[in-house]
Scaffold this active site. Structure first.
Site, PDB file in Angstrom:
ATOM      1  N   ARG A 116      27.995  38.237 -51.914  1.00 10.31           N
ATOM      2  CA  ARG A 116      27.590  38.602 -50.552  1.00 10.31           C
ATOM      3  C   ARG A 116      26.377  39.540 -50.570  1.00 10.31           C
ATOM      4  NH1 ARG A 116      32.985  40.958 -48.440  1.00 10.31           N
ATOM      5  NH2 ARG A 116      32.009  41.371 -46.454  1.00 10.31           N
ATOM      6  N   ARG A 138      39.173  48.417 -50.466  1.00 12.57           N
ATOM      7  CA  ARG A 138      39.737  48.190 -49.131  1.00 12.57           C
ATOM      8  C   ARG A 138      40.914  47.206 -49.215  1.00 12.57           C
ATOM      9  NH1 ARG A 138      35.567  46.384 -44.454  1.00 12.57           N
ATOM     10  NH2 ARG A 138      35.525  44.377 -45.506  1.00 12.57           N
ATOM     11  N   ARG A 154      20.893  36.874 -39.540  1.00 21.71           N
ATOM     12  CA  ARG A 154      21.027  37.199 -40.955  1.00 21.71           C
ATOM     13  C   ARG A 154      20.033  36.419 -41.817  1.00 21.71           C
ATOM     14  NH1 ARG A 154      26.849  38.907 -40.940  1.00 21.71           N
ATOM     15  NH2 ARG A 154      27.374  39.596 -43.013  1.00 21.71           N
ATOM     16  N   ARG A 172      41.180  41.165 -48.651  1.00 17.75           N
ATOM     17  CA  ARG A 172      40.514  40.036 -47.999  1.00 17.75           C
ATOM     18  C   ARG A 172      39.854  39.190 -49.073  1.00 17.75           C
ATOM     19  NH1 ARG A 172      36.613  42.066 -43.129  1.00 17.75           N
ATOM     20  NH2 ARG A 172      35.185  40.704 -44.222  1.00 17.75           N
ATOM     21  N   LYS A 229      28.709  49.076 -40.620  1.00 19.03           N
ATOM     22  CA  LYS A 229      28.169  48.473 -39.399  1.00 19.03           C
ATOM     23  C   LYS A 229      29.230  48.387 -38.292  1.00 19.03           C
ATOM     24  CE  LYS A 229      26.603  44.626 -40.643  1.00 19.03           C
ATOM     25  NZ  LYS A 229      27.071  43.341 -40.199  1.00 19.03           N
TER      26      LYS A 229
HETATM   27  P1  ADP Z   1      30.294  41.547 -43.418  1.00 17.04           P
HETATM   28  O1  ADP Z   1      29.261  42.270 -42.594  1.00 17.04           O
HETATM   29  O2  ADP Z   1      31.223  42.482 -44.123  1.00 17.04           O
HETATM   30  O3  ADP Z   1      29.729  40.429 -44.262  1.00 17.04           O
HETATM   31  P2  ADP Z   1      31.078  39.943 -41.173  1.00 17.04           P
HETATM   32  O4  ADP Z   1      32.387  40.029 -40.490  1.00 17.04           O
HETATM   33  O5  ADP Z   1      29.841  40.315 -40.421  1.00 17.04           O
HETATM   34  O6  ADP Z   1      31.285  40.840 -42.443  1.00 17.04           O
HETATM   35  O7  ADP Z   1      30.848  38.472 -41.743  1.00 17.04           O
HETATM   36  C1  ADP Z   1      31.781  37.846 -42.563  1.00 17.04           C
HETATM   37  C2  ADP Z   1      31.184  36.549 -43.093  1.00 17.04           C
HETATM   38  O8  ADP Z   1      30.871  35.684 -41.999  1.00 17.04           O
HETATM   39  C3  ADP Z   1      29.870  36.682 -43.854  1.00 17.04           C
HETATM   40  O9  ADP Z   1      30.070  36.991 -45.208  1.00 17.04           O
HETATM   41  C4  ADP Z   1      29.276  35.280 -43.673  1.00 17.04           C
HETATM   42  O10 ADP Z   1      29.888  34.353 -44.544  1.00 17.04           O
HETATM   43  C5  ADP Z   1      29.693  34.916 -42.274  1.00 17.04           C
HETATM   44  N1  ADP Z   1      28.640  35.294 -41.290  1.00 17.04           N
HETATM   45  C6  ADP Z   1      28.668  36.320 -40.393  1.00 17.04           C
HETATM   46  N2  ADP Z   1      27.535  36.368 -39.658  1.00 17.04           N
HETATM   47  C7  ADP Z   1      26.756  35.338 -40.096  1.00 17.04           C
HETATM   48  C8  ADP Z   1      25.454  34.865 -39.764  1.00 17.04           C
HETATM   49  N3  ADP Z   1      24.699  35.459 -38.822  1.00 17.04           N
HETATM   50  N4  ADP Z   1      24.969  33.780 -40.428  1.00 17.04           N
HETATM   51  C9  ADP Z   1      25.706  33.174 -41.366  1.00 17.04           C
HETATM   52  N5  ADP Z   1      26.929  33.567 -41.752  1.00 17.04           N
HETATM   53  C10 ADP Z   1      27.469  34.643 -41.128  1.00 17.04           C
END
Ligand code: ADP
Length: 226
Positions: free
Chosen positions: A171, A127, A93, A160, A19
């Site tokens: 996740r 990663r 989400r 990470r 993404k």
């Molecule tokens: P990834 O797409 O790899 O999960 P992101 O950088 O988008 O990585 O998000 C990292 C973390 O931030 C997620 O695992 C979640 O815990 C939190 N997060 C991101 N966006 C949201 C959202 N819209 N609602 C709730 N938690 C979020």
């Protein structure tokens, strides 16, 4: 090119679906303003606020940040780019977030990256990161010269917290349980465009063609910023 209307799109896909890479390319090619929930959260965590600490503990455990917190952050940020065409990445989400978003603006299209979970698991666990510089390695296709060490500084690489195998499983489960209903929601409204595959470089031309078609071919001159 004359701005006739604003174009708003959401990109969705499980963690590790590419993404971030695809978003970067869309932003560069089509000039949309990028709004990433993950980046926004990390900026808040860096600022070490009380809210930031709460967010960090959610993220490190592979859990979603509570809807009201993330919605507040995103909607505040969105107000400052009201007059721009944008690409929203990582939000909504959950169904509650999708409904909140619906209440404040209308989204034109939703791009869905459909990548097999097995491919994703493999990608994320391989990663590794050099924290001070942000350099990212992948032990499968972009390994460091010396295992576990940064090429430039020789300093140790880390994984990470949220890229550890057990966290990744959590996740992906949360994606399945909480985010797939959002895909159904957009599908039922006829807004969803799904792109399937295992390699970002093979999916990208299809996304590019779709956006070019949507943005430029219908006599609707849409550009990034007013
Ligand atoms: P990834 O797409 O790899 O999960 P992101 O950088 O988008 O990585 O998000 C990292 C973390 O931030 C997620 O695992 C979640 O815990 C939190 N997060 C991101 N966006 C949201 C959202 N819209 N609602 C709730 N938690 C979020």
């Amino acid at each position: 090119m004359v701005l006739k209307r604003i174009f708003r799109t959401v990109i969705m896909g499980p963690p590790g679906s590419g993404k971030g890479t695809v978003s970067g390319r869309i932003v560069k090619r089509f000039g949309l303003t990028h709004l990433s929930s993950g980046d926004l959260l990390r900026a808040n965590i860096k600022a070490k606020t009380e809210l930031g600490l709460l967010m960090k503990s959610c993220i490190d455990q592979g859990q979603l940040v509570p809807d009201d917190i993330i919605s507040r952050l995103i909607l505040t940020e969105m107000r400052s780019i009201e007059q721009s065409s944008w690409l929203l990445d990582g939000y909504p989400r959950t169904l509650a977030q999708a409904e909140t978003l619906d209440g404040v603006c209308s989204v034109d299209r939703v791009i869905n990256l459909d990548i097999p979970f097995q491919t994703i698991k493999q990608r994320l666990t391989s990663r590794w990161l050099h924290l001070p510089s942000g350099r990212v390695y992948n032990i499968d296709f972009n390994p460091p010269k010396i295992s576990g060490l940064d090429d430039v500084t020789g300093e140790p690489l880390i994984q990470r917290d949220d890229d550890r195998p057990e966290t990744i499983t959590r996740r992906l489960k949360s994606y399945e349980n909480q985010t797939q209903p959002v895909l159904e929601y957009y599908r039922s409204k006829g807004m969803l465009e799904t792109f399937s595959g295992t390699e970002t470089n093979k999916i990208w031309p299809h996304i590019q063609a779709f956006l070019s078609e949507t943005l430029f071919s219908q006599n609707e001159n849409v550009v990034g910023k007013a």
